[in-house]
Scaffold this active site. Structure first.
Site, short mmCIF file in Angstrom:
data_model
loop_
_atom_site.label_atom_id
_atom_site.label_comp_id
_atom_site.label_asym_id
_atom_site.label_seq_id
_atom_site.Cartn_x
_atom_site.Cartn_y
_atom_site.Cartn_z
N PRO A 1 104.07 84.17 25.99
CG PRO A 1 101.93 83.65 26.74
CD PRO A 1 103.11 83.09 26.03
CD GLU A 2 108.82 87.63 28.46
OE1 GLU A 2 108.94 87.63 29.70
OE2 GLU A 2 109.77 87.40 27.70
#
Ligand SMILES: [Zn+2]
Length: 270
Positions: free
Chosen positions: A2-3
């Protein structure tokens, strides 16, 4: 993995579902994550209410009414589930008085769960060295100029360095550098003021576009993971090796910087 936009989207979903809820039980099914889950400390949260939910870099911070903060990082494959079901690789289950259940699930176990005194969060070993948040007020041209001024590393590696700026992952770094017409190979300290300002705006624009894409698919979702492909929409350069530049039609090239792929246009980015 996840960013930042995905984590921000998850933060909003947690807020919608769990704010003001009182924890009634903690169950640790498997304490093995990046660090051992502090089971005893987690139990100290029982009977207390979540009073705010924040994000710092990619850490989710759940502040409880007894002045403790629950820190969650999803690592590579961590997921937060609100569907009340059980899955393989469930690690921790938090049950609330309302009946809601928050499950931390992690196949590869690189995520982490920790607890600290809310007032001491800025000194936490994982938090204290984090750089500027790109979507907050300190992300100014002046601060970036200062940060880049003595950095001999390339601008791509500088914006991806979480000790300098948080949350600009590999995809967003390539996209922002294309948007601001700056070569990813330039030395960070060589950027002129107008280039720093263009890059600053491009980073904000890129992250906000990703947030918007995530926000619009958020309704009713019960699987709060960052790898659901919400953001795999039309990239300008990322993953477009050999394809025509959207600006000048020259082929986009791919290079490696510190083991990570960088995509850019040698014609448009100087
Ligand atoms: Zn081009």
């Amino acid at each position: 993995m996840p960013e930042l936009p995905e984590v921000e989207t998850i933060k909003k979903a947690l807020e919608q579902n769990l704010l003001d809820q009182t924890l009634s039980a903690v169950e640790v099914l498997n304490p093995k994550l990046r660090f051992k889950v502090p089971t005893k400390e987690l139990k100290a949260l029982v009977d207390h209410k979540i009073i705010s939910i924040r994000r710092r870099s990619k850490y989710l911070l759940l502040d409880f009414s007894n002045a403790l903060t629950l820190i969650i990082h999803l690592g590579m494959t961590g997921r937060l589930l609100l569907d009340g079901k059980s899955y393989k690789h469930d690690h921790v289950i938090l049950t609330f008085k309302s009946g809601q259940r928050l499950t931390y699930n992690d196949v590869r176990k690189f995520g982490l769960i920790d607890i600290c005194q809310s007032g001491d969060l800025d000194n936490h070993k994982l938090i204290k060295n984090l750089g500027i948040e790109p979507l907050e007020s300190k992300f100014t041209k002046a601060n970036l100029k200062e940060i880049f001024s003595n950095k001999s590393k390339s601008i791509k590696l500088a914006i991806m360095d979480a000790n300098l700026v948080v949350g600009v992952g590999n995809i967003y770094a390539s996209e922002s550098l294309f948007e601001s017409k700056i070569s990813p190979l330039r030395q960070a300290s060589s950027l002129k003021e107008f280039e720093i300002e263009n890059l600053r705006k491009a980073i904000i624009k890129t992250l906000k576009a990703a947030l918007k894409a995530g926000g619009s698919t958020l309704k009713d979702f019960k699987h709060l993971s960052g790898d659901s492909g919400y953001f795999q929409h039309s990239f300008l350069v990322y993953d477009r090796e050999g394809q025509a530049c959207k600006n000048c039609k020259k082929a986009i090239i791919r290079i490696k910087q510190q083991g990570r792929s960088t995509f850019y246009c040698t014609n448009c980015q100087k």
